[in-house]
Design a protein around this motif. Sequence first.
Motif, mmCIF file in Angstrom:
data_model
loop_
_atom_site.group_PDB
_atom_site.id
_atom_site.type_symbol
_atom_site.label_atom_id
_atom_site.label_comp_id
_atom_site.label_asym_id
_atom_site.label_seq_id
_atom_site.Cartn_x
_atom_site.Cartn_y
_atom_site.Cartn_z
ATOM 1 N N ILE A 102 0.947 -1.299 0.502
ATOM 2 C CA ILE A 102 0.161 0.240 0.056
ATOM 3 C C ILE A 102 0.689 1.429 0.031
ATOM 4 C CG2 ILE A 102 -1.787 0.955 1.242
ATOM 5 C CD1 ILE A 102 -2.997 -1.091 2.342
ATOM 6 N N PHE A 103 0.615 2.341 -0.975
ATOM 7 C CA PHE A 103 1.381 3.088 -0.845
ATOM 8 C C PHE A 103 1.016 4.836 -1.747
ATOM 9 C CE2 PHE A 103 2.408 1.094 -4.972
ATOM 10 C CZ PHE A 103 1.974 1.973 -5.522
ATOM 11 N N SER A 104 1.258 5.848 -1.222
ATOM 12 C CA SER A 104 1.110 7.024 -1.557
ATOM 13 C C SER A 104 1.362 7.797 -2.573
ATOM 14 C CB SER A 104 0.698 8.203 -0.475
ATOM 15 O OG SER A 104 1.869 8.278 -0.493
ATOM 16 N N ILE A 105 0.774 7.652 -3.933
ATOM 17 C CA ILE A 105 1.054 8.511 -5.257
ATOM 18 C C ILE A 105 0.698 10.399 -5.035
ATOM 19 C CG2 ILE A 105 0.988 8.748 -7.931
ATOM 20 C CD1 ILE A 105 -0.017 5.945 -7.236
ATOM 21 N N SER A 106 1.893 11.212 -5.408
ATOM 22 C CA SER A 106 1.535 12.920 -5.192
ATOM 23 C C SER A 106 2.477 13.014 -6.572
ATOM 24 C CB SER A 106 1.501 13.644 -3.820
ATOM 25 O OG SER A 106 3.825 13.223 -3.990
ATOM 26 N N ILE A 107 1.493 13.981 -7.133
ATOM 27 C CA ILE A 107 2.038 14.466 -8.331
ATOM 28 C C ILE A 107 2.240 16.266 -7.797
ATOM 29 C CG2 ILE A 107 1.451 14.737 -11.051
ATOM 30 C CD1 ILE A 107 -0.053 12.151 -10.418
ATOM 31 N N GLU A 108 3.383 16.822 -8.418
ATOM 32 C CA GLU A 108 3.647 17.727 -8.957
ATOM 33 C C GLU A 108 2.434 18.261 -6.630
ATOM 34 O OE1 GLU A 108 4.779 19.957 -11.120
ATOM 35 O OE2 GLU A 108 5.606 18.394 -10.773
ATOM 36 N N SER A 115 -4.179 5.488 -0.235
ATOM 37 C CA SER A 115 -3.530 4.205 -0.259
ATOM 38 C C SER A 115 -3.916 3.477 -0.851
ATOM 39 C CB SER A 115 -4.687 3.698 0.971
ATOM 40 O OG SER A 115 -4.357 4.542 2.191
ATOM 41 N N PHE A 116 -3.005 3.564 -2.294
ATOM 42 C CA PHE A 116 -3.020 2.819 -3.370
ATOM 43 C C PHE A 116 -2.551 1.411 -3.071
ATOM 44 C CE2 PHE A 116 -1.851 1.587 -7.854
ATOM 45 C CZ PHE A 116 -2.777 1.574 -8.329
ATOM 46 N N ASP A 117 -3.408 0.450 -3.746
ATOM 47 C CA ASP A 117 -3.255 -1.451 -3.653
ATOM 48 C C ASP A 117 -3.853 -1.580 -4.427
ATOM 49 O OD1 ASP A 117 -3.330 -3.616 -2.779
ATOM 50 O OD2 ASP A 117 -4.364 -4.008 -1.507
ATOM 51 N N ILE A 118 -2.177 -2.132 -5.503
ATOM 52 C CA ILE A 118 -2.507 -2.869 -6.895
ATOM 53 C C ILE A 118 -3.248 -4.253 -6.884
ATOM 54 C CG2 ILE A 118 -1.326 -3.472 -9.113
ATOM 55 C CD1 ILE A 118 1.101 -1.884 -7.716
ATOM 56 N N VAL A 144 6.147 10.651 -6.961
ATOM 57 C CA VAL A 144 6.841 10.162 -5.443
ATOM 58 C C VAL A 144 5.598 9.066 -5.361
ATOM 59 C CG1 VAL A 144 7.203 10.265 -3.085
ATOM 60 C CG2 VAL A 144 7.548 13.073 -4.686
ATOM 61 N N PHE A 145 6.131 8.265 -4.516
ATOM 62 C CA PHE A 145 5.483 7.399 -4.440
ATOM 63 C C PHE A 145 5.696 7.070 -3.025
ATOM 64 C CE2 PHE A 145 5.610 7.104 -8.736
ATOM 65 C CZ PHE A 145 5.030 6.621 -9.472
ATOM 66 N N THR A 146 4.904 6.005 -1.793
ATOM 67 C CA THR A 146 5.797 6.869 -0.473
ATOM 68 C C THR A 146 4.881 5.579 -0.071
ATOM 69 O OG1 THR A 146 5.489 9.334 -0.024
ATOM 70 C CG2 THR A 146 5.684 7.874 1.622
ATOM 71 N N LYS A 147 5.203 4.153 0.571
ATOM 72 C CA LYS A 147 5.016 3.210 1.116
ATOM 73 C C LYS A 147 3.936 4.339 2.478
ATOM 74 C CE LYS A 147 6.063 -0.521 3.621
ATOM 75 N NZ LYS A 147 5.554 -0.648 5.506
ATOM 76 N N ASN A 148 2.870 3.438 2.443
ATOM 77 C CA ASN A 148 1.492 3.713 3.606
ATOM 78 C C ASN A 148 0.658 2.835 4.130
ATOM 79 O OD1 ASN A 148 0.489 5.709 4.753
ATOM 80 N ND2 ASN A 148 -1.351 5.502 3.504
ATOM 81 N N GLY A 149 1.541 1.629 4.413
ATOM 82 C CA GLY A 149 1.208 0.282 4.778
ATOM 83 C C GLY A 149 1.660 -0.913 4.496
ATOM 84 N N GLY A 150 1.580 -1.683 5.196
ATOM 85 C CA GLY A 150 1.216 -3.637 4.429
ATOM 86 C C GLY A 150 3.296 -3.677 4.799
#
Length: 198
Positions: A102-108, A115-118, A144-150
């Motif tokens: 699980i991770f977050s994604i930020s752009i600019e 809480s992105f979970d493929i 930016v991709f940042t771990k946010n769980g899992g």
Amino acid sequence: TTTTTTTTTTLAPVRINSGGNQFTDVSGNIWAAEYGSVGNSVSSGFAVSGTENDLLFQDQRFKKPSTGPLAYEIPLLGNGQYRVRLYFAEVCTCANATGARIFSISIEGTVVESSFDIFGQVGFAAALIKEYNVIVADGNATIVFTKNGGVEAPTVSAIEILSVTTPTAAPTTSRPTSTATTTTSRLQTTGAATSSAV
């Protein structure tokens, strides 16, 4: 008589095969080898459903969370509005379960996924594309991709950036040459997911 001529500039899309080498997809689009980030690369041999370009999803970029987030700083041809497409597939058996990665994604600087979970969205070894419209003001796309769980680190398979408006001048930078061919059949609503063939 005064004749006014309007010139429309067609800009080459930015296409990056994250974690992999230069790649030509089934539509003839050229994806540049990995650039713009610091991290680790991995490749899987699993067949990926929902795409004809398995290799694009099998190659992946990740970074150990203990060393910071996985971040891309991608030079563009100017400032303006861009369409950013992020390509994913969960092809590691280490994350073959909902909640394992699980991770977050930020752009600019704007969080587009918290809480992105493929695997949670499409399961194992299936293509997933997320799309966002963003404004770039400094000549670079920062993702930016940042771990946010899992347990597992954030990962991305490919990045595609298309100009929506003709960019204004930005500081001169360099990036690998990319083809100007654009496939328009894959446009989705901002932030929408798709597993359609690409």
